[in-house]
Design a protein around this motif. Structure first.
Motif, PDB file in Angstrom:
ATOM      1  N   ILE A  28       0.792  -1.273  -0.136  1.00 43.50           N
ATOM      2  CA  ILE A  28      -0.180   0.217  -0.215  1.00 43.50           C
ATOM      3  C   ILE A  28       0.985   1.037  -0.183  1.00 43.50           C
ATOM      4  O   ILE A  28       1.080   1.875  -0.549  1.00 43.50           O
ATOM      5  CB  ILE A  28      -0.784  -0.209   0.959  1.00 43.50           C
ATOM      6  N   GLU A  29       2.036   1.851   0.852  1.00 42.17           N
ATOM      7  CA  GLU A  29       2.547   1.836   0.953  1.00 42.17           C
ATOM      8  C   GLU A  29       3.647   2.606  -0.445  1.00 42.17           C
ATOM      9  O   GLU A  29       4.224   4.006  -0.740  1.00 42.17           O
ATOM     10  CB  GLU A  29       3.598   2.268   1.936  1.00 42.17           C
ATOM     11  N   ALA A  30       3.988   1.594  -0.966  1.00 39.73           N
ATOM     12  CA  ALA A  30       5.190   1.379  -2.228  1.00 39.73           C
ATOM     13  C   ALA A  30       3.566   1.735  -3.393  1.00 39.73           C
ATOM     14  O   ALA A  30       4.163   2.972  -4.304  1.00 39.73           O
ATOM     15  CB  ALA A  30       5.153   0.262  -3.015  1.00 39.73           C
ATOM     16  N   LEU A  31       2.797   1.480  -3.876  1.00 39.34           N
ATOM     17  CA  LEU A  31       1.769   2.530  -4.964  1.00 39.34           C
ATOM     18  C   LEU A  31       1.334   4.007  -4.268  1.00 39.34           C
ATOM     19  O   LEU A  31       1.212   4.225  -5.169  1.00 39.34           O
ATOM     20  CB  LEU A  31       0.300   1.351  -4.644  1.00 39.34           C
ATOM     21  N   MET A  63      -4.956  -2.164  -6.016  1.00 36.47           N
ATOM     22  CA  MET A  63      -5.501  -1.840  -4.455  1.00 36.47           C
ATOM     23  C   MET A  63      -7.093  -2.474  -3.648  1.00 36.47           C
ATOM     24  O   MET A  63      -7.240  -3.177  -2.996  1.00 36.47           O
ATOM     25  CB  MET A  63      -5.472  -0.345  -4.086  1.00 36.47           C
ATOM     26  N   ASN A  64      -7.353  -3.613  -5.007  1.00 32.99           N
ATOM     27  CA  ASN A  64      -8.556  -4.375  -4.798  1.00 32.99           C
ATOM     28  C   ASN A  64      -7.261  -6.212  -5.431  1.00 32.99           C
ATOM     29  O   ASN A  64      -8.858  -6.647  -5.193  1.00 32.99           O
ATOM     30  CB  ASN A  64      -9.822  -3.982  -5.627  1.00 32.99           C
ATOM     31  N   ASN A  65      -6.233  -5.711  -5.255  1.00 30.40           N
ATOM     32  CA  ASN A  65      -6.257  -7.285  -5.313  1.00 30.40           C
ATOM     33  C   ASN A  65      -4.620  -7.480  -4.427  1.00 30.40           C
ATOM     34  O   ASN A  65      -3.218  -7.448  -4.251  1.00 30.40           O
ATOM     35  CB  ASN A  65      -5.456  -7.061  -6.819  1.00 30.40           C
ATOM     36  N   LEU A  66      -4.722  -7.494  -3.043  1.00 37.21           N
ATOM     37  CA  LEU A  66      -3.928  -7.297  -1.803  1.00 37.21           C
ATOM     38  C   LEU A  66      -3.800  -8.760  -1.739  1.00 37.21           C
ATOM     39  O   LEU A  66      -5.280  -9.792  -1.630  1.00 37.21           O
ATOM     40  CB  LEU A  66      -4.123  -6.119  -0.645  1.00 37.21           C
ATOM     41  N   PRO A  67      -3.516  -9.114  -0.381  1.00 36.52           N
ATOM     42  CA  PRO A  67      -3.084 -10.140   0.048  1.00 36.52           C
ATOM     43  C   PRO A  67      -4.535 -10.694   0.341  1.00 36.52           C
ATOM     44  O   PRO A  67      -5.034  -9.792   1.418  1.00 36.52           O
ATOM     45  CB  PRO A  67      -1.706 -10.958   0.768  1.00 36.52           C
ATOM     46  N   LYS A  89     -14.022 -12.968  -0.582  1.00 38.58           N
ATOM     47  CA  LYS A  89     -12.465 -12.803  -1.673  1.00 38.58           C
ATOM     48  C   LYS A  89     -12.598 -11.080  -1.231  1.00 38.58           C
ATOM     49  O   LYS A  89     -11.346 -10.432  -1.179  1.00 38.58           O
ATOM     50  CB  LYS A  89     -12.489 -13.668  -2.096  1.00 38.58           C
ATOM     51  N   LYS A  90     -13.492 -10.686  -2.402  1.00 37.84           N
ATOM     52  CA  LYS A  90     -12.768  -9.305  -2.238  1.00 37.84           C
ATOM     53  C   LYS A  90     -12.905  -7.811  -1.375  1.00 37.84           C
ATOM     54  O   LYS A  90     -11.822  -7.314  -1.577  1.00 37.84           O
ATOM     55  CB  LYS A  90     -14.200  -9.091  -3.881  1.00 37.84           C
ATOM     56  N   GLU A  91     -13.608  -8.478  -0.778  1.00 41.00           N
ATOM     57  CA  GLU A  91     -13.867  -7.746   0.865  1.00 41.00           C
ATOM     58  C   GLU A  91     -12.445  -7.701   1.047  1.00 41.00           C
ATOM     59  O   GLU A  91     -12.208  -6.877   1.383  1.00 41.00           O
ATOM     60  CB  GLU A  91     -14.880  -7.847   1.432  1.00 41.00           C
ATOM     61  N   MET A  92     -12.145  -8.946   1.881  1.00 40.72           N
ATOM     62  CA  MET A  92     -10.528 -10.186   2.770  1.00 40.72           C
ATOM     63  C   MET A  92      -9.218  -9.061   1.436  1.00 40.72           C
ATOM     64  O   MET A  92      -8.189  -8.671   1.771  1.00 40.72           O
ATOM     65  CB  MET A  92     -10.851 -10.694   3.344  1.00 40.72           C
ATOM     66  N   THR A  93      -9.131  -8.714   0.491  1.00 41.53           N
ATOM     67  CA  THR A  93      -8.414  -8.006  -0.427  1.00 41.53           C
ATOM     68  C   THR A  93      -8.491  -6.591  -0.627  1.00 41.53           C
ATOM     69  O   THR A  93      -8.135  -6.344  -1.949  1.00 41.53           O
ATOM     70  CB  THR A  93      -8.313  -8.828  -1.352  1.00 41.53           C
ATOM     71  N   SER A  94      -9.153  -5.918  -0.407  1.00 44.45           N
ATOM     72  CA  SER A  94      -9.325  -4.411  -0.660  1.00 44.45           C
ATOM     73  C   SER A  94      -8.139  -3.732   0.330  1.00 44.45           C
ATOM     74  O   SER A  94      -8.408  -3.899   1.452  1.00 44.45           O
ATOM     75  CB  SER A  94     -10.952  -4.098  -0.315  1.00 44.45           C
ATOM     76  N   LYS A 129      -9.656  -0.809   1.351  1.00 37.37           N
ATOM     77  CA  LYS A 129     -10.852  -0.458   2.528  1.00 37.37           C
ATOM     78  C   LYS A 129     -10.273  -1.325   3.117  1.00 37.37           C
ATOM     79  O   LYS A 129     -10.146  -0.764   4.817  1.00 37.37           O
ATOM     80  CB  LYS A 129     -12.191  -0.626   1.726  1.00 37.37           C
ATOM     81  N   PHE A 130     -10.664  -2.749   3.479  1.00 39.18           N
ATOM     82  CA  PHE A 130     -10.995  -3.580   4.261  1.00 39.18           C
ATOM     83  C   PHE A 130      -9.194  -3.753   5.423  1.00 39.18           C
ATOM     84  O   PHE A 130      -8.733  -3.625   6.298  1.00 39.18           O
ATOM     85  CB  PHE A 130     -10.094  -5.180   4.194  1.00 39.18           C
TER      86      PHE A 130
END
Length: 606
Positions: free
Chosen positions: A232-235, A347-351, A589-594, A596-597
């Motif tokens: 997140i910081e890098a992007l 930002m919508n494809n995080l771990p 899945k989308k929620e937990m890799t967003s 915002k979450f």
């Protein structure tokens, strides 16, 4: 079209006290004297020094495949009279053949740069040898190529490393990166940024931060949370990342590995621009042995290296370590050193929030990652040869395996529940009732659903589960301890009758205790399965030979039946709810890799 002379790799002569004990990683045959003041080497007269090594050869086949390089040059800064041999290796059948491509006698009374060009050829690896006539000095060197300027890409490389109260590692590594990259490599330093994610919130920010180094205090959200914070910081950085390099904190590093990564990224062919660069992990305890550069999920649910372990002191190991391998569907790159292009991260494809273990596996497989590996792009990681942690291996790994399979379909052909059931049986057979409980804890917590993973309880859970780890004591406290402790890993055959009784009685749990052997059995404490050593014992001494420690285990029929009944209840419940449970995980899945979450999970907006 303008051609530009372009740097590929620098030569390495030493500089790390531990690595200098393994000189074959740098050079073979003769042993030069390393001068730490100017980082040069001195070679006596009549010596032959071979630089066809893990750190100083160049993977010519891969550089040509993945990048826009054309010709190859060796550049050496030298003094003295010597003969320089350009050599290369190719494969013929099952043999690796050395070929001398060119040789040149040079006699320089003053410190001078010499350049030699490698002729074209279909070679796996290129290197050089120095044959001295008198005392000679080598002050530095590099491999270069010619590249058309339009093929050189813009790269902003952001290193994200997660640490938790490991100042003994992170602080020296930061100093090394500052010295070797930010201060010495003027070209790269403008495009290289360091993000330290401080999960322990113990680092002195005012002392460490500067323009290209940022310290990010973070709640302890494990590796998954730390590396996600780094992404997140890098992007969001003013010089937005084109690539994010994830690296563990408790490793010995070579800044040259990061430099090779950077210079390769800048001239990648367009068809490889979305590939990961996966660094190898070598054993800290045996620094010449490569453990893994990429891994894969096996059909039985275990995880392991794609290549066989290699001793990279010798040329066969160097070439074998660098050989391209067919990539299976469930291949992954470990996050001890993993460079991911920003085209993959968004930002919508995080771990996933798994705290620790499995985040790298899931992220690689979810994104259908393809990998580039290269000799000399690596770290040395501590503890892999002698550290079995039941809370990690039995609970955390299996819980997360169930979760990532449900969310992303990772290992869709693997039956993790069958694997867990089989492993519970094994732990019961060797009287490891706490280990069996940890496996069932993994199933129970997975069945709590996606909401369980949305709460940051990783640190609390690991403390609770670690309390179930065996407490190993010095072997001097056990009179039965054998003189040859490594014998616990010897294979022993079983007879048919022994095998039959072992199975139908659950190794004596369904057998009169009075009929069991009174002598203490001796066995390994970790994964190693040796049923002959457990057979019909009342008591076991399990040993960790690496640390010369051990612990007793005793047969306990009450615990045995409790765990059997617990497993039956859990599996019955799983059979009833697993389809709904998996659908629920996938739906979130989308929620937990967003973003915002994750911003909420990481408390970034507080």
């Amino acid at each position: 079209m303008n051609n530009k002379n372009y740097h590929l790799q620098s030569l390495l002569f030493g500089g790390d006290d531990r690595l200098e004990s393994y000189v074959e990683l740098f050079y073979r045959n003769s042993h030069p004297v390393y001068n730490s003041e100017d980082e040069s080497i001195v070679i006596g007269p009549g010596q032959v020094v071979d630089f066809s090594t893990y750190l100083n050869s160049i993977s010519l086949y891969k550089w040509k495949m993945y990048t826009c390089m054309s010709s190859l040059y060796l550049n050496l800064e030298i003094k003295g009279k010597m003969q320089i041999f350009l050599v290369a290796y190719y494969k013929s059948g099952t043999q690796f053949i050395r070929k001398v491509l060119n040789k040149k006698v040079v006699d320089k009374k003053e410190r001078t740069w010499v350049q030699m060009e490698y002729p074209e050829g279909d070679f796996l690896l290129a290197a050089f040898e120095i044959h001295t006539f008198d005392t000679c000095f080598i002050y530095g060197g590099e491999y270069t190529t010619n590249v058309q300027e339009e093929h050189i890409r813009e790269v902003s490389l952001h290193l994200a490393t997660t640490t938790f109260k490991k100042e003994d590692f992170i602080l020296p590594n930061l100093e090394l990166l500052k010295k070797k990259i930010l201060l010495e490599d003027e070209y790269m330093s403008e495009h290289f940024w360091i993000h330290v994610i401080d999960n322990g919130r113990t680092l002195p920010i005012d002392e460490l931060e500067e323009e290209h180094i940022q310290i990010h205090p973070n709640p302890n959200t494990g590796g998954a949370g730390g590396f996600t914070r780094g992404m997140i910081e890098a992007l969001n950085h003013k010089d937005k990342a084109t690539h994010v390099l994830l690296m563990d904190d408790d490793v010995t590093i070579l800044p040259e590995s990061i430099r090779r990564t950077f210079y390769m990224l800048k001239i990648l062919r367009p068809e490889y621009k979305d590939y990961y660069i996966s660094g190898a992990m070598l054993y800290y305890e045996e620094m010449f042995r490569m453990y893994e550069d990429t891994g894969y999920l096996h059909r039985d649910g275990s995880y392991g290296p794609l290549k066989y372990s290699q001793d990279v002191r010798w040329i066969n190991g160097v070439i074998n370590a660098d050989q391209p391998q067919p990539q299976p569907e469930d291949a992954y790159a470990g996050w001890w050193y993993c460079c991911i292009p920003a085209t993959v991260i968004n930002m919508n494809n995080l771990p996933l929030p798994v705290f620790i273990r499995g985040d790298d596996v899931e992220y690689s497989i979810r994104n259908h990652a393809k990998f580039i590996t290269l000799n000399g792009i690596c770290v040395w990681h501590m503890g892999f040869t002698n550290k079995f942690n039941a809370a990690m291996e039995l609970y955390q790994v299996h819980r997360n395996s169930l979760m990532v399979q449900a969310v992303s379909g990772v290992g869709k052909n693997v039956d993790f529940m069958k694997r867990i059931s089989r492993q519970v049986r094994i732990e019961l057979l060797r009287f490891n009732y706490q280990g069996a409980d940890l496996l069932l804890d993994a199933v129970e917590d997975y069945m709590k659903g996606y909401k369980f993973f949305k709460k940051n309880m990783g640190e609390k859970i690991m403390k609770e589960k670690s309390a179930k780890n065996e407490q190993l004591l010095p072997l001097s406290e056990f009179p039965e301890a054998p003189a040859k402790v490594w014998s616990v890993y010897d294979r022993e055959e079983r007879g048919l009758l022994e095998t039959f009784l072992f199975r139908i009685t659950y190794n004596g749990h369904l057998w009169p205790t009075a009929w069991l052997k009174k002598e203490t059995g001796i066995a390994a404490y970790d994964w190693f399965y040796s049923p002959h050593r457990y057979f019909f014992r009342r008591k076991l001494l399990v040993i960790n030979p690496h640390f010369q420690t051990g612990a007793y285990r005793e047969i306990n029929k009450k615990e045995f039946f409790r765990i059997i009944m617990r497993r039956r209840r859990l599996y019955k419940k799983y059979d009833r709810i697993h389809e709904r449970l998996e659908a629920d995980y996938r739906a979130h899945k989308k929620e937990m890799t967003s973003e915002k979450f994750w911003r909420q999970y990481l408390e970034m907006d507080k």
